[in-house]
Design a protein around this motif. Structure first.
Motif, short mmCIF file in Angstrom:
data_model
loop_
_atom_site.label_atom_id
_atom_site.label_comp_id
_atom_site.label_asym_id
_atom_site.label_seq_id
_atom_site.Cartn_x
_atom_site.Cartn_y
_atom_site.Cartn_z
N SER A 32 0.83 -1.21 0.00
CA SER A 32 0.00 0.00 0.00
C SER A 32 0.86 1.25 0.00
O SER A 32 0.58 2.22 -0.70
CB SER A 32 -0.93 0.01 1.22
OG SER A 32 -1.91 -1.00 1.10
N CYS A 33 1.92 1.23 0.78
CA CYS A 33 2.84 2.38 0.83
C CYS A 33 3.46 2.61 -0.54
O CYS A 33 3.53 3.74 -1.02
CB CYS A 33 3.91 2.14 1.87
SG CYS A 33 5.09 3.49 1.99
N ILE A 36 0.82 4.04 -2.92
CA ILE A 36 0.55 5.45 -2.64
C ILE A 36 1.67 6.33 -3.17
O ILE A 36 1.43 7.39 -3.74
CB ILE A 36 0.34 5.69 -1.12
CG1 ILE A 36 -0.99 5.10 -0.69
CG2 ILE A 36 0.41 7.17 -0.78
CD1 ILE A 36 -1.21 5.10 0.80
N PRO A 40 -1.15 7.40 -6.32
CA PRO A 40 -2.18 7.57 -5.29
C PRO A 40 -3.59 7.29 -5.79
O PRO A 40 -4.41 6.74 -5.06
CB PRO A 40 -2.04 9.04 -4.86
CG PRO A 40 -0.68 9.44 -5.30
CD PRO A 40 -0.34 8.59 -6.48
N TYR A 43 -4.33 3.67 -5.54
CA TYR A 43 -4.56 3.26 -4.16
C TYR A 43 -5.99 3.60 -3.73
O TYR A 43 -6.66 2.77 -3.11
CB TYR A 43 -3.56 3.93 -3.20
CG TYR A 43 -3.87 3.59 -1.76
CD1 TYR A 43 -3.48 2.36 -1.23
CD2 TYR A 43 -4.59 4.45 -0.95
CE1 TYR A 43 -3.78 2.01 0.07
CE2 TYR A 43 -4.90 4.11 0.35
CZ TYR A 43 -4.50 2.89 0.85
OH TYR A 43 -4.83 2.55 2.13
N TYR A 44 -6.47 4.77 -4.07
CA TYR A 44 -7.83 5.15 -3.70
C TYR A 44 -8.85 4.28 -4.42
O TYR A 44 -9.89 3.92 -3.85
CB TYR A 44 -8.07 6.64 -3.96
CG TYR A 44 -7.17 7.51 -3.11
CD1 TYR A 44 -7.13 7.36 -1.72
CD2 TYR A 44 -6.32 8.44 -3.68
CE1 TYR A 44 -6.28 8.12 -0.94
CE2 TYR A 44 -5.47 9.21 -2.90
CZ TYR A 44 -5.46 9.04 -1.53
OH TYR A 44 -4.61 9.80 -0.75
N GLU A 47 -8.84 1.04 -2.55
CA GLU A 47 -9.55 1.25 -1.29
C GLU A 47 -11.06 1.20 -1.49
O GLU A 47 -11.79 0.61 -0.70
CB GLU A 47 -9.13 2.61 -0.72
CG GLU A 47 -9.41 2.78 0.74
CD GLU A 47 -8.77 4.05 1.26
OE1 GLU A 47 -8.96 5.12 0.64
OE2 GLU A 47 -8.09 3.98 2.29
#
Length: 83
Positions: A32-33, A36, A40, A43-44, A47
């Motif tokens: 995840s890091c 991001i 990003p 990642y969203y 999510e």
């Protein structure tokens, strides 16, 4: 000092060094890091997939699994499999 536009490899190297003395991250937390830092928006998106109601109902996540981002890991696995 690390700026937003710094090289992602440098950011990750510093992240790894800082994390060595603290609590060990799960593999998904590290992924995840990295996501991001590199993208990003992806990642969203990931999510949002993990929060999708049908997905949450399909698999009953424990509090520990949610804390370790296992829901995001399964969503990522799904994306890899359908690719």
């Amino acid at each position: 000092m690390i700026r937003k536009d710094s090289n992602p490899d440098v950011k990750f190297e510093i992240f790894k060094r800082l994390n060595k003395g603290g609590a060990k991250l799960t593999e998904q937390e590290v992924r995840s890091c990295i996501i991001i830092m590199t993208n990003p928006n992806f990642y969203y998106y990931l999510e949002q997939l993990a929060k999708y109601e049908s997905f949450k109902n399909f698999y009953s996540f424990s509090e520990k699994q949610l804390a370790e981002q296992f829901d995001k890991e399964l969503a990522l696995r799904f994306l890899v499999l359908i690719k």
